[in-house]
Design a protein around this motif. Structure first.
Motif: not given
Length: 905
Positions: A118-142
């Motif tokens: 999945a093009s991921l490194m195995p040390d990914f995190t599932t912590a959600s600190e500011q996740h929604e805010v970052k995702l919204m920002s990235r989505f609007l740019k896309e």
């Protein structure tokens, strides 16, 4: 009763679900199953912990436990035979790499194993600190890059939803996209339908204008300016116009035009629906792209991302069978808890494993499948749960289903009231049986529109009769209702515990430490004053701390020591553990509000106030279920998902009045209303069955949440003194507090290096340990991947020279003959070791072919060598005690600049 390999239990509330799970797990162990090959999945970390603890507790106390007789029946062994093997089974369980975890943790584990797909490194995190805010920002740019801003704006305008609501819809579509992959959405013009409807309206107006008996009201009824106004007319949705003011002028031709209008409106609604879903689908692709960019760039995923990526890896790749084989090789038995809450996508991931096990082929000759659940407690449809799944999975896998009917939680009056209330309301409801010793209990239904006054009165009534406030729970509909209940109880001087008050960050001692850290970072006097106010001391200067030179966890420990904050305060112990996971002071100060860790329950007292959904899985002596303080809002879900069994058949856009002219939509809407009704009934069933002794229901006269149940005021049983003998707690001699820390090997290494006051040495040691942990095998071929993972995680803190030095030291190790000889066996890395109430982690534990064990502890310098020897001796003694094997050797492995040095302890 012989052991059934493929079995499910329908377990009503309080009927011993956990008991049967533990019996099943232990029966597998006594029948010879390897604990490391038993996968037990739960839905919460709490449930997973409780199951592990219950297994150990049952084995330790087996002679006195009710599970003993059941395990004997399952295994077809004598109780004496089980007791003779008990200690050996316990030792093997404690030493095994057990797989008792949440379903999310299991999927995360799979994704780490195959993350590169999945093009991921195995040390990914599932912590959600500011996740929604970052995702919204990235989505609007896309969206801007893809020139789809107008699509997003039009979707928002046409659906009359804010962009944030559209964002939630996108996440919903993203999660369900695999389920409706068989459906297609095409853009369609609505103009032809508008024209057709307006032409038919014109013909209808002509008939009415030529009618001498046409009243002004009738003429006004068909006086329509445009299609939008036409759609709003109630007469458009009638079966015939032979009614009301139309009747005087009615001719059969009018109904022909009415039908044309209706078909045009139906076509218009369907075209609008297609356009809506087409636009949403386009945006979902961009949303998914934004998600991928976020997890590729920042290695940050939500749990839903994990589930979807695992699904894609295991179902879409050509070598998926190979992946499953690698998973299957370590799982021979599967136990699933709370199965009614499993989502369709989660089941689709587990399905091939389940089918391999139930087929009884290959490595699964002795495999088994077991699940428990209660469809009546299915209350998470909004999270993707489908109540039909329990029965469908049982049928699909030819699983034998048994029912657990005896209630071991509640008293007779509560059980009989629940049976009488839901027998005719919930489909296929089977009454629960009352155990002989449960002949008491009390139930009361009260109607009072002054809900808050009534709830305070009832709590005071319980307290006056001697009830323990910690055993009183008030269940309500929403968090907002809970806040109002809390305010009313506190106004009456009654202590209250809510989800907010139980959060670790809301405890006074933890708040104080946070204010202390804020002062050190921001240097604003307000934080210093807050700190001293919270610890009730005179305001004084606070010494400066350089966060670049000292670890965050040690700053907190210094604060606790310097101001003597520790006084049997378990909140601070939990907070120390939480702080250890934060990389720097910024991460903590800007994200601590998202820390979802509960406070130490022993230090919290008061009446529990929580929502019905949060009460699932809990139980209390005295339960008060309160009606909604406000009228329930109408359903706002924009999309109606129409399931046939567990297959998503179709989906519809919710549209006013559409059910009156569109039969397919009407059918889906009726099913949705029935499911919503079932959700309500299930939630009330969950609420009422939380009570062990006493249940009080407070309802309103009108717009009651209990309307479906048709409850009438009354009392069942008697409410008498609620005083109980308090358990006499053994008083232990107070032990002196020593500021020690036991964590992973990497944490211990960091503490050792602190004596050198060398941050670079700390990072170097951590990175070296991590590289060795990530090595798939101790070979030169395995080095590049492990070094890449280390570089990804620690590269920011290391120089190129240091990374090269780590590579050199690891290369020396994998070419060191003595080390390779010592590690030639079954390898366990970072192996957890629980001994004498301490939890330690071994760098490397090797189980040799002859059954003996070798412990290897990595070090990057010769400093503190005496402590190293003491530490490894402790490990050796612990492994001997746990395994019963005396042939245990310990070795210190120094990875030094000039080569590898092995020291036998």
């Amino acid at each position: 009763m012989a052991f059934v390999n493929n079995l499910a239990y329908e377990a009503s509330a309080g009927s011993g679900k956990t008991f049967m799970l533990v019996v099943r797990y232990l029966s597998l162990l006594f029948k010879g199953a390897d604990a490391s090959k038993i996968l037990a999945l739960t839905f919460t970390n709490k449930a997973a912990r409780e199951m592990s603890e219950r297994i150990v507790e049952t084995l330790e106390e087996l002679p006195e436990r009710g599970e003993l007789a059941e395990i004997a029946k399952e295994c077809e062994m004598s109780e004496a035979e089980l007791l003779a093997r008990r200690k050996k089974i316990l030792a093997e369980f404690l030493n095994a790499n057990t797989k008792i975890m949440t379903i999310d943790s299991f999927f995360t584990q799979i994704l780490r194993k195959f993350s590169l797909y999945a093009s991921l490194m195995p040390d990914f995190t599932t912590a959600s600190e500011q996740h929604e805010v970052k995702l919204m920002s990235r989505f609007l740019k896309e969206v801007s890059v893809a020139n789809k801003r107008s699509t997003l704006i039009n979707l928002s305008l046409e659906s009359k939803k804010r962009v944030s609501d559209i964002f939630r819809l996108l996440d919903e579509f993203y999660l369900k996209k695999e389920e409706f992959a068989h459906l297609s959405f095409a853009k369609k013009s609505t103009q032809e339908f508008e024209d057709e409807a307006m032409a038919a309206l014109g013909a209808l107006q002509g008939i009415i204008r030529n009618c001498k008996g046409a009243s002004k009201t009738l003429l006004n009824a068909v006086d329509v300016a445009d299609f939008t106004e036409l759609k709003s007319k109630t007469w458009v949705y009638k079966e015939t116009l032979e009614y009301w003011v139309f009747k005087k002028c009615f001719t059969p031709e009018m109904d022909v035009h009415l039908l044309t209008i209706q078909n045009a409106v139906k076509g218009y609604d369907r075209a609008k629906e297609q356009n809506f879903f087409h636009a949403l689908n386009e945006l979902v692709d961009i949303y998914k792209k934004a998600k991928k960019a976020l997890y590729v760039d920042e290695s940050e995923l939500s749990f839903s991302d994990v589930t979807l990526l695992v699904y894609e890896i295991l179902h879409r790749l050509n070598d998926s069978e190979f992946l499953y084989f690698r998973l299957d090789a370590t799982i021979e038995h599967m136990l699933l808890d709370e199965f009614q809450d499993t989502s369709i996508l989660q089941y689709e991931i587990l399905k091939p494993l389940i089918q391999e096990i139930t087929s009884g082929q290959g490595v699964f000759d002795e495999g088994s499948f077991f699940f428990v659940g209660d469809v009546k407690q299915s209350i998470y449809r909004f999270r993707g749960g489908v109540s039909a799944l329990f029965g469908e999975v049982a049928r699909e896998n030819a699983t034998e289903v048994k029912k657990l009917l005896t209630n071991y939680r509640s008293q007779k009056e509560v059980i009989e009231f629940v049976n009488a209330t839901f027998l005719s309301k919930i489909k296929n409801y089977t009454p629960q049986l009352v155990r002989e010793e449960a002949q008491g209990g009390y139930v009361q239904i009260r109607t009072n529109d002054a809900l808050l006054e009534e709830v305070v009165e009832q709590v005071e009534r319980f307290i006056s009769l001697g009830a323990d406030v910690n055993e009183i729970a008030i269940l309500c509909a929403t968090n907002g209702d809970g806040q109002e209940i809390k305010n009313s109880l506190e106004a009456a001087n009654i202590e209250v515990v809510t989800e907010t008050t139980t959060k670790l960050i809301n405890q006074r001692s933890v708040k104080a430490v946070l204010e202390y850290l804020k002062y050190l970072y921001f240097r604003e006097d307000i934080y210093r004053h807050n700190f001293f106010a919270l610890i009730e001391r005179e305001v004084a200067p606070i010494r400066y701390v350089d966060f670049n030179a000292v670890k965050l966890v040690d700053v907190v420990k210094r604060c606790i020591d310097e101001y003597a904050l520790f006084s049997d305060d378990f909140h601070l112990i939990r907070f120390l553990n939480a702080v250890a996971s934060y990389s720097d002071i910024e991460a903590l100060l800007f994200e601590y509000e998202r820390l979802d860790m509960a406070a130490a329950s022993a230090d919290i007292s008061g009446v529990r106030v929580l929502t019905i959904h949060k009460s699932k899985g809990l139980e209390y002596e005295h339960v008060i279920v309160l009606d909604r303080l406000k009228k329930a809002p109408p359903s706002r879900d924009a999309i109606i998902y129409n399931y046939e069994g567990i297959k998503l058949h179709n989906l519809f856009l919710r549209t006013a009045n559409r059910e009156l002219i569109d039969h397919d939509y009407a059918y889906a809407l009726a099913k949705e209303k029935e499911l919503a009704r079932e959700d309500t009934l299930n939630a009330l069933y969950v609420a009422f069955t939380r009570a062990r002794e006493n249940l009080i229901i407070i309802q309103k006269e009108k717009d009651s949440a209990f309307e479906l149940l048709d409850l009438h005021d009354g009392e069942f049983g008697r409410l008498t003194s609620l005083k109980k003998e308090k358990k006499v707690l053994k008083v232990h001699k107070k032990l002196p507090f020593e500021n020690l820390y036991y964590g992973t090997q990497s944490d211990l290494l960091a503490l050792e290096n602190e004596g050198e006051d060398d941050l670079r040495a700390i990072n170097f040691g951590l990175a070296l340990h991590y590289t060795l942990e990530m090595m798939e095998s101790f070979t030169l071929e395995a080095m590049p991947n492990a070094v890449d993972m280390m570089r990804n995680k620690y590269g920011f803190a290391l120089s190129d020279a240091e990374i090269t030095e780590i590579e050199k030291r690891v290369k020396n190790l994998v070419q060191h003959e003595q080390f390779l000889a010592l590690s030639n066996g079954e390898i366990f890395k970072e192996k957890a070791l629980r001994f004498k109430n301490n939890l330690r982690y071994l760098d490397l534990l090797v189980k040799n072919e002859d059954g003996s064990y070798t412990i290897i502890d990595y070090k990057s310098s010769l400093n503190f060598s005496d402590k190293h020897l003491t530490q490894v001796r402790y490990y050796v003694n612990a492994v001997k005690a746990i395994t019963g094997e005396q042939r245990v050797s310990g070795h210190l492995c120094y990875l030094l600049e000039d080569g590898v040095r092995l020291v036998q302890v």
